[in-house]
Design a protein around this motif. Structure first.
Motif, mmCIF file in Angstrom:
data_model
loop_
_atom_site.group_PDB
_atom_site.id
_atom_site.type_symbol
_atom_site.label_atom_id
_atom_site.label_comp_id
_atom_site.label_asym_id
_atom_site.label_seq_id
_atom_site.Cartn_x
_atom_site.Cartn_y
_atom_site.Cartn_z
ATOM 1 N N THR A 139 62.319 51.619 102.464
ATOM 2 C CA THR A 139 61.816 51.930 101.136
ATOM 3 C C THR A 139 62.123 53.370 100.772
ATOM 4 O O THR A 139 62.178 54.246 101.628
ATOM 5 C CB THR A 139 60.296 51.717 101.063
ATOM 6 O OG1 THR A 139 59.664 52.585 102.014
ATOM 7 C CG2 THR A 139 59.932 50.280 101.357
ATOM 8 N N SER A 140 62.355 53.628 99.497
ATOM 9 C CA SER A 140 62.592 54.976 99.000
ATOM 10 C C SER A 140 62.186 55.010 97.537
ATOM 11 O O SER A 140 62.068 53.973 96.884
ATOM 12 C CB SER A 140 64.067 55.360 99.141
ATOM 13 O OG SER A 140 64.877 54.545 98.309
ATOM 14 N N VAL A 141 61.985 56.212 97.024
ATOM 15 C CA VAL A 141 61.584 56.349 95.633
ATOM 16 C C VAL A 141 62.687 55.839 94.712
ATOM 17 O O VAL A 141 62.436 55.117 93.747
ATOM 18 C CB VAL A 141 61.244 57.823 95.313
ATOM 19 C CG1 VAL A 141 60.960 57.992 93.822
ATOM 20 C CG2 VAL A 141 60.062 58.294 96.146
ATOM 21 N N ILE A 142 63.950 56.211 95.027
ATOM 22 C CA ILE A 142 65.069 55.780 94.183
ATOM 23 C C ILE A 142 65.212 54.260 94.222
ATOM 24 O O ILE A 142 65.383 53.601 93.194
ATOM 25 C CB ILE A 142 66.377 56.460 94.628
ATOM 26 C CG1 ILE A 142 66.285 57.968 94.394
ATOM 27 C CG2 ILE A 142 67.569 55.872 93.868
ATOM 28 C CD1 ILE A 142 67.495 58.742 94.862
ATOM 29 N N GLY A 143 65.122 53.698 95.423
ATOM 30 C CA GLY A 143 65.222 52.248 95.546
ATOM 31 C C GLY A 143 64.105 51.535 94.824
ATOM 32 O O GLY A 143 64.313 50.491 94.199
ATOM 33 N N PHE A 144 62.926 52.130 94.891
ATOM 34 C CA PHE A 144 61.775 51.551 94.200
ATOM 35 C C PHE A 144 61.988 51.520 92.690
ATOM 36 O O PHE A 144 61.717 50.522 92.024
ATOM 37 C CB PHE A 144 60.525 52.359 94.554
ATOM 38 C CG PHE A 144 59.319 52.028 93.726
ATOM 39 C CD1 PHE A 144 58.705 50.791 93.823
ATOM 40 C CD2 PHE A 144 58.793 52.964 92.848
ATOM 41 C CE1 PHE A 144 57.582 50.486 93.069
ATOM 42 C CE2 PHE A 144 57.676 52.670 92.088
ATOM 43 C CZ PHE A 144 57.069 51.433 92.199
ATOM 44 N N LEU A 145 62.517 52.618 92.145
ATOM 45 C CA LEU A 145 62.729 52.702 90.698
ATOM 46 C C LEU A 145 63.832 51.761 90.232
ATOM 47 O O LEU A 145 63.702 51.111 89.183
ATOM 48 C CB LEU A 145 63.066 54.148 90.307
ATOM 49 C CG LEU A 145 61.931 55.167 90.489
ATOM 50 C CD1 LEU A 145 62.415 56.572 90.168
ATOM 51 C CD2 LEU A 145 60.725 54.816 89.617
ATOM 52 N N THR A 146 64.918 51.665 90.995
ATOM 53 C CA THR A 146 65.999 50.762 90.584
ATOM 54 C C THR A 146 65.591 49.300 90.707
ATOM 55 O O THR A 146 66.102 48.452 89.966
ATOM 56 C CB THR A 146 67.270 51.018 91.420
ATOM 57 O OG1 THR A 146 66.941 50.901 92.819
ATOM 58 C CG2 THR A 146 67.835 52.403 91.150
ATOM 59 N N ASP A 147 64.681 49.017 91.610
ATOM 60 C CA ASP A 147 64.220 47.636 91.774
ATOM 61 C C ASP A 147 63.350 47.168 90.610
ATOM 62 O O ASP A 147 63.049 45.979 90.495
ATOM 63 C CB ASP A 147 63.430 47.481 93.088
ATOM 64 C CG ASP A 147 64.343 47.454 94.304
ATOM 65 O OD1 ASP A 147 65.554 47.226 94.121
ATOM 66 O OD2 ASP A 147 63.851 47.654 95.424
ATOM 67 N N ILE A 148 62.938 48.093 89.750
ATOM 68 C CA ILE A 148 62.162 47.707 88.578
ATOM 69 C C ILE A 148 63.011 46.863 87.631
ATOM 70 O O ILE A 148 62.501 46.005 86.916
ATOM 71 C CB ILE A 148 61.621 48.956 87.849
ATOM 72 C CG1 ILE A 148 60.589 49.680 88.736
ATOM 73 C CG2 ILE A 148 60.988 48.594 86.511
ATOM 74 C CD1 ILE A 148 60.080 50.972 88.149
ATOM 75 N N ILE A 149 64.331 47.085 87.642
ATOM 76 C CA ILE A 149 65.229 46.331 86.765
ATOM 77 C C ILE A 149 65.566 45.008 87.431
ATOM 78 O O ILE A 149 66.155 44.981 88.511
ATOM 79 C CB ILE A 149 66.527 47.123 86.497
ATOM 80 C CG1 ILE A 149 66.198 48.498 85.921
ATOM 81 C CG2 ILE A 149 67.441 46.339 85.556
ATOM 82 C CD1 ILE A 149 67.402 49.395 85.767
ATOM 83 N N PRO A 150 65.199 43.876 86.808
ATOM 84 C CA PRO A 150 65.453 42.563 87.424
ATOM 85 C C PRO A 150 66.903 42.139 87.303
ATOM 86 O O PRO A 150 67.666 42.698 86.496
ATOM 87 C CB PRO A 150 64.535 41.635 86.620
ATOM 88 C CG PRO A 150 64.478 42.271 85.264
ATOM 89 C CD PRO A 150 64.506 43.757 85.513
ATOM 90 N N THR A 151 67.283 41.157 88.063
ATOM 91 C CA THR A 151 68.643 40.625 88.001
ATOM 92 C C THR A 151 68.887 39.943 86.660
ATOM 93 O O THR A 151 69.925 40.130 86.030
ATOM 94 C CB THR A 151 68.875 39.614 89.134
ATOM 95 O OG1 THR A 151 68.578 40.244 90.393
ATOM 96 C CG2 THR A 151 70.323 39.119 89.132
ATOM 97 N N THR A 152 67.919 39.162 86.199
ATOM 98 C CA THR A 152 67.989 38.507 84.895
ATOM 99 C C THR A 152 66.619 38.579 84.243
ATOM 100 O O THR A 152 65.621 38.911 84.895
ATOM 101 C CB THR A 152 68.400 37.021 85.022
ATOM 102 O OG1 THR A 152 67.363 36.310 85.719
ATOM 103 C CG2 THR A 152 69.717 36.880 85.797
ATOM 104 N N LEU A 153 66.554 38.240 82.954
ATOM 105 C CA LEU A 153 65.263 38.208 82.267
ATOM 106 C C LEU A 153 64.327 37.195 82.925
ATOM 107 O O LEU A 153 63.139 37.434 83.100
ATOM 108 C CB LEU A 153 65.456 37.850 80.792
ATOM 109 C CG LEU A 153 66.060 38.931 79.896
ATOM 110 C CD1 LEU A 153 66.279 38.364 78.496
ATOM 111 C CD2 LEU A 153 65.153 40.146 79.819
ATOM 112 N N ALA A 154 64.890 36.058 83.301
ATOM 113 C CA ALA A 154 64.076 35.000 83.897
ATOM 114 C C ALA A 154 63.582 35.374 85.279
ATOM 115 O O ALA A 154 62.451 35.049 85.668
ATOM 116 C CB ALA A 154 64.871 33.705 83.958
#
Length: 446
Positions: A139-154
């Motif tokens: 885990t990392s702060v950068i990884g955490f923030l980028t994971d907020i964006i989902p692969t798709t809307l669904a």
């Protein structure tokens, strides 16, 4: 959302004492603890009951957040207000959660729960906590923030990430608002679906006693009450510290904003018992959203603050991190200067955000912190591994209350709080029945 301050919650029909959800959950916790203590093997075998209930609740978390946030934002005239609410909420989270870290550190230095244990770090088994250390490195702060964006809307609604759901809901709500009148049928559908989902939540909450029963029976059966004896000082210190934080720190914040934290605890008693029984604050998230809306908080504010707080406002976890880290240092006779303790606290501020939302976040964030601060041996975590499950319950309870208080405070800052309705709900001392929450929200919106 327009709030009619002249309306007050109508009293619910009188029910027998045993029909109240909080009574049923409390009875289930006591019975589960008894079975886990007397028949440990049977208690461990009841684990699927708790796991199944938590899965049922997590099943509706994404729809609850999505529908609440979309309908709230779409009904706002000023879209810029969304960013304003988020900024104020994050500012509140930063101040209060950082204060929780300082609070845990101060209590650890004052009480010194690990003093006198004289544990040799070389005798500890680092393999016992290897999995947690590995997860901490992942885990990392950068990884955490980028994971907020989902692969798709669904996928935001199916992957189980609270922040991904919140992110997509905010975007969808803003788009719906910008489209305007042509999107009115979509907004109407969202609002009607919201009422259905909250009724579904009420149905699932009726299974709460079964889930709490299975979860607490497993905890006592697997780890045993006896594990509390050897490290009872640390457990007692943590529980008392968290209680003091809720009643005094959060209580002071609540008092300054015109409401009582004790009355809020009474209002949310069924959810608190559910969190205690399942050791998961997420189990009560949908119900918390519904009850805060029913108590007079603007839907858009509740939808933004509660899910965000579940990742960024972990007061109980932060108290635990500094208290547990200094306990390990004291138990292994590692002397930390004030500067070293401040460095430890600074790392904890970052690592607590990097592992937010991860299962077992409290223990993982502690592992991440100690991995970066080599002065305190990571292997020392093995000392508290056996009692972590018991401390997890307290972490979850404190996190839950911290987010409830935060939501009401931000709602008041934004003028999105019906103070008369909140006062009436808290003064009544009676929680709005779960099955009535959807109807009450519908009435408030009109």
């Amino acid at each position: 959302m327009k709030i009619d301050s002249s309306r007050t919650p109508e009293p619910s029909p009188a029910r027998a004492w045993w029909q109240h959800l909080y009574v049923q959950v409390l009875a289930a916790i006591v019975l589960g603890a008894l079975i886990g203590h007397v028949w440990p093997t049977t208690g461990e075998a009841l684990k699927p009951l708790g796991d199944a209930f938590i899965k049922l609740v997590k099943m509706v978390i994404a729809p609850v957040i999505f529908l609440s946030v979309v309908s709230g934002i779409a009904g706002m005239r000023d879209i810029a207000g969304v960013g304003q609410v988020a900024a104020k909420a994050l500012g509140y989270f930063l101040v209060v959660s950082s204060g929780a870290l300082f609070f845990g550190m101060a209590i650890a230095n004052l009480v010194q729960p690990g003093r006198g244990l004289n544990i040799d770090p070389a005798t500890l088994d680092p393999g016992a906590v290897a999995d947690y250390v590995h997860k901490a490195h992942d885990t990392s702060v950068i990884g955490f923030l980028t994971d907020i964006i989902p692969t798709t809307l669904a996928s935001a609604l199916t992957d189980g990430s609270i922040l991904q759901t919140l992110f997509v809901a905010i975007l969808f709500g803003i788009a719906l608002s910008l489209v305007g009148k042509p999107a009115a049928p979509v907004l109407d559908l969202v609002e009607r679906l919201g009422l259905v989902i909250f009724r579904l939540v009420a149905m699932l909450m009726r299974l709460a006693p079964i889930g709490a029963f299975g979860a607490i029976a497993f905890t006592i059966g697997k780890f045993g009450i006896g594990t509390l004896a050897t490290l009872g000082g640390l457990v007692a210190t943590f529980y008392l510290t968290s209680l003091f934080f809720v009643l005094v720190v959060l209580g002071g914040i609540a008092w300054a904003h015109g409401f009582s934290v004790i009355r809020l605890i009474v209002y949310l008693r069924a959810e608190l018992l559910l969190v205690l029984g399942t050791s998961s604050s997420e189990a009560a998230l949908p119900s918390l959203i519904g009850k805060l809306e029913a108590a007079g908080c603007d839907r858009s504010i509740v939808g933004l603050v509660v899910p965000t707080g579940y990742s960024f406002n972990l007061d109980g976890t932060n108290i635990y991190m500094t208290l547990a880290a200094l306990f390990i240092a004291q138990a292994t006779n590692v002397s930390l200067s004030f500067d070293q303790q401040l460095a430890l606290l600074g790392v904890a501020m970052l690592s607590s955000k990097g592992a937010a939302g991860v299962t077992g976040a409290g223990f993982i964030t502690l592992a991440a912190t100690l991995s970066i601060v080599p002065t305190v041996p990571v292997a020392g975590m093995a000392l508290i591994l056996g009692i972590d499950r018991f401390m997890s319950e307290c972490r979850s309870l404190t996190n839950f209350m911290g987010n409830a208080v935060a939501t009401i405070v931000v709602a008041r800052w934004e003028g999105g709080l019906d103070r008369d309705r909140l006062a009436a709900v808290l003064a009544s001392g009676q929680a709005i029945p779960l099955e009535s929450i959807g109807n009450v929200i519908g009435e408030v919106k009109q």
